[in-house]
Scaffold this motif. Structure first.
Motif, short mmCIF file in Angstrom:
data_model
loop_
_atom_site.label_atom_id
_atom_site.label_comp_id
_atom_site.label_asym_id
_atom_site.label_seq_id
_atom_site.Cartn_x
_atom_site.Cartn_y
_atom_site.Cartn_z
N GLY A 29 11.01 -9.76 -4.00
CA GLY A 29 12.23 -10.80 -4.46
C GLY A 29 12.52 -11.72 -3.49
O GLY A 29 13.69 -12.42 -2.83
N ASN A 30 11.83 -11.72 -2.15
CA ASN A 30 11.69 -12.48 -0.85
C ASN A 30 10.93 -13.46 -0.28
O ASN A 30 9.77 -12.92 -0.32
N LEU A 31 10.70 -15.09 0.68
CA LEU A 31 9.53 -14.78 0.79
C LEU A 31 8.80 -14.50 1.95
O LEU A 31 8.27 -15.46 2.67
N ASN A 32 10.11 -14.20 2.79
CA ASN A 32 9.07 -12.98 4.59
C ASN A 32 8.69 -12.02 4.05
O ASN A 32 10.18 -10.86 4.19
N SER A 33 7.66 -12.17 4.57
CA SER A 33 6.99 -11.33 4.12
C SER A 33 6.72 -10.03 4.91
O SER A 33 7.23 -8.77 4.30
N GLN A 34 7.12 -10.32 5.81
CA GLN A 34 7.20 -9.85 7.38
C GLN A 34 8.64 -8.68 7.88
O GLN A 34 8.71 -8.12 8.42
N VAL A 35 9.59 -10.34 6.61
CA VAL A 35 10.96 -9.00 6.83
C VAL A 35 10.56 -8.30 5.53
O VAL A 35 11.50 -7.05 5.78
N ALA A 36 10.69 -7.90 4.50
CA ALA A 36 10.49 -7.43 2.99
C ALA A 36 9.72 -6.22 3.52
O ALA A 36 10.24 -5.63 3.69
N LEU A 37 8.38 -6.37 4.24
CA LEU A 37 7.55 -5.14 4.17
C LEU A 37 7.42 -4.90 5.10
O LEU A 37 7.06 -3.73 6.33
N GLY A 38 6.42 -5.69 6.78
CA GLY A 38 6.42 -5.45 7.52
C GLY A 38 5.83 -6.81 8.82
O GLY A 38 5.33 -7.04 7.77
N GLN A 39 5.86 -6.70 9.67
CA GLN A 39 5.05 -7.63 11.05
C GLN A 39 3.30 -7.68 10.58
O GLN A 39 2.92 -8.78 10.72
N GLY A 40 2.75 -6.47 10.02
CA GLY A 40 1.47 -6.60 10.30
C GLY A 40 1.37 -6.48 11.69
O GLY A 40 1.59 -6.74 12.76
N TYR A 41 -0.40 -6.51 12.27
CA TYR A 41 -0.57 -6.29 13.09
C TYR A 41 -1.14 -7.65 13.50
O TYR A 41 -2.07 -8.16 13.79
N THR A 42 -0.34 -8.04 14.26
CA THR A 42 0.41 -9.77 13.94
C THR A 42 0.18 -9.49 15.56
O THR A 42 0.51 -11.35 16.32
N GLU A 43 0.36 -9.01 16.31
CA GLU A 43 0.85 -8.85 18.15
C GLU A 43 -0.08 -8.45 18.48
O GLU A 43 0.58 -7.65 20.28
N GLY A 44 -1.63 -8.32 18.30
CA GLY A 44 -2.68 -6.92 19.62
C GLY A 44 -3.43 -7.61 19.63
O GLY A 44 -2.79 -8.93 19.91
N SER A 45 -4.57 -6.83 20.68
CA SER A 45 -5.12 -8.19 21.17
C SER A 45 -6.67 -8.23 21.22
O SER A 45 -7.70 -8.60 21.12
N THR A 46 -6.94 -7.24 19.86
CA THR A 46 -8.42 -7.16 18.98
C THR A 46 -8.82 -6.68 17.74
O THR A 46 -7.53 -5.95 17.87
N LYS A 47 -9.56 -6.54 17.20
CA LYS A 47 -9.11 -6.10 15.64
C LYS A 47 -9.34 -4.55 15.67
O LYS A 47 -10.04 -4.15 16.82
N GLN A 48 -8.57 -4.57 14.61
CA GLN A 48 -8.89 -2.97 13.98
C GLN A 48 -9.78 -2.74 13.62
O GLN A 48 -9.87 -2.60 12.43
N ASN A 49 -9.91 -1.09 13.93
CA ASN A 49 -10.45 -0.72 12.47
C ASN A 49 -10.15 0.31 11.34
O ASN A 49 -8.52 -0.29 11.24
N THR A 50 -10.70 -0.35 10.33
CA THR A 50 -9.94 0.22 8.70
C THR A 50 -9.22 1.78 8.75
O THR A 50 -10.16 2.13 9.52
N GLY A 51 -8.55 2.24 7.84
CA GLY A 51 -8.48 3.35 7.55
C GLY A 51 -6.67 3.69 8.34
O GLY A 51 -6.78 4.52 7.86
N GLU A 52 -6.52 3.22 8.86
CA GLU A 52 -5.31 3.24 9.76
C GLU A 52 -4.29 3.59 8.74
O GLU A 52 -3.36 4.48 9.28
N THR A 53 -3.98 2.93 7.55
CA THR A 53 -2.69 3.29 6.78
C THR A 53 -3.38 4.02 5.39
O THR A 53 -2.53 4.34 4.09
N ASN A 54 -4.32 5.08 5.39
CA ASN A 54 -5.02 5.79 4.57
C ASN A 54 -3.48 7.22 4.10
O ASN A 54 -3.49 7.52 2.64
N THR A 55 -3.09 7.95 4.86
CA THR A 55 -2.14 8.68 4.35
C THR A 55 -0.40 7.80 3.76
O THR A 55 0.32 8.43 4.14
N GLN A 56 -0.57 6.36 3.80
CA GLN A 56 0.83 5.70 4.12
C GLN A 56 0.90 5.26 2.52
O GLN A 56 2.27 4.52 2.12
N GLY A 57 1.12 5.36 1.48
CA GLY A 57 0.80 5.39 0.56
C GLY A 57 0.46 4.09 -0.05
O GLY A 57 -0.79 3.11 0.49
#
Length: 242
Positions: free
Chosen positions: A66-94
Motif C-alpha cells: 500500500g505504498n507508491l514508494n517501493s524503496q521506502v516500503a521494502l528497500g533501496q536495492g543495489y542502486t548506489e553501487g559501482s558494477t553488477k553483482q552476482n546472483t544469490g546474495e539474498t538466498n537466506t533472506q526469505g
C-alpha cells in the motif's frame, strides 16, 4: 500461471540460452533481439519477463504494501553501487527482503532477487510506436514494430516525450504502470523515474533501474526508449516460463 526467474538471467556456459541460477554473473550487454532469442532457445513456453506479468507483480506489491514508494516500503536495492553483482546474495533472506537505509544492499520481493536495482531488465511484449500508441502482447514475444505484431493497442494519451519522476501513470489494461505525466520527486507520487520517447522510430522498454540509479530506481521505474539492437553493460533480463 506463469513463472519468473528468482534471479536475473545468466548465461554461464555461453550457449545462447538463459538460465536462472544462484552464484552467477547476470548477463548484460545483450540487446532485446538476443535476449528474446536466448530465452526462447530454452524451449516452448520460455520468454523473457513480459509486460503483463510484470504488471501483475506490481499489483501484488500494491496490495501487500500500500505504498507508491517501493524503496521506502521494502528497500533501496543495489542502486548506489559501482558494477553488477552476482546472483544469490539474498538466498537466506526469505521471500521479501530489503534495507531502506542502504543503497548497496540487495532487494528481494516475492522471491524475485533484484526486482529493482543491480541490473536493468528488458521487458518483453511492449512496444511504443511513433504515434505514442502502446502495443502489447501476452507471450511469444518478438521485436515486431507494427500493430499486427501485437494483440492489443492502447493510446498513451501522450503527444511528446516525457522524462523524470512520475506523477501520473497510465492506469489502463494496456498501459499498466507506464508513465503518463512527470512532475513528481523521489519522495512524492510514484517516486520512481520514467521515460517514454519513441523518437520517430518506436521504442521498447526496460524496468527496475540498475546499480547507479539511486532514488530513481524502484518497482515502478520504466524506461521506454530503447531500440531492439541497443545494449549496455547495465542492461540484462529475467527469464519467464508461461
Amino acid at each position: 500461471k506463469f513463472y519468473l526467474g528468482a534471479y536475473l538471467a545468466n548465461n554461464p556456459s555461453n550457449t545462447q540460452t538463459l538460465v536462472s541460477r544462484s552464484s552467477q554473473e547476470p548477463i548484460t550487454n545483450i540487446d532485446l533481439t538476443n535476449a528474446i532469442a536466448y530465452a526462447q532457445n530454452r524451449g516452448s513456453g520460455y520468454d523473457i519477463m513480459g509486460f503483463y506479468q510484470w504488471t501483475y507483480v506490481q499489483c501484488l506489491y500494491l496490495l501487500k504494501y500500500g505504498n507508491l514508494n517501493s524503496q521506502v516500503a521494502l528497500g533501496q536495492g543495489y542502486t548506489e553501487g559501482s558494477t553488477k553483482q552476482n546472483t544469490g546474495e539474498t538466498n537466506t533472506q526469505g521471500m521479501c527482503y530489503g534495507n531502506t537505509a542502504s543503497g548497496t544492499d540487495r532487494v528481494k520481493m516475492f522471491g524475485l532477487e533484484d526486482a529493482w536495482g543491480n541490473v536493468l531488465q528488458w521487458l518483453g511484449g511492449l512496444y511504443c510506436d511513433d504515434s505514442f500508441s502502446l502495443l502489447t502482447k501476452t507471450s511469444n514475444f518478438t521485436i515486431g514494430t507494427t500493430a499486427s505484431d501485437y494483440e492489443f493497442s492502447t493510446s498513451s494519451g501522450l503527444s511528446e516525450y516525457i522524462n523524470g519522476y512520475m506523477k501520473k501513470l497510465q492506469g489502463t489494461n494496456g498501459g499498466g504502470f507506464i508513465g503518463k505525466q512527470t512532475g513528481s520527486s523521489s519522495s512524492t507520487y510514484w517516486s520512481d523515474g520514467g521515460y517514454v520517447n519513441p523518437d520517430e522510430r518506436g521504442s521498447f522498454a526496460s524496468v527496475g533501474g540498475s546499480w547507479n540509479y539511486s532514488d530513481g530506481a524502484g518497482l515502478f521505474f520504466c524506461d521506454v526508449h530503447y531500440d531492439a539492437s541497443y545494449y549496455i553493460d547495465s542492461l540484462g533480463c529475467r527469464l519467464m516460463y508461461l
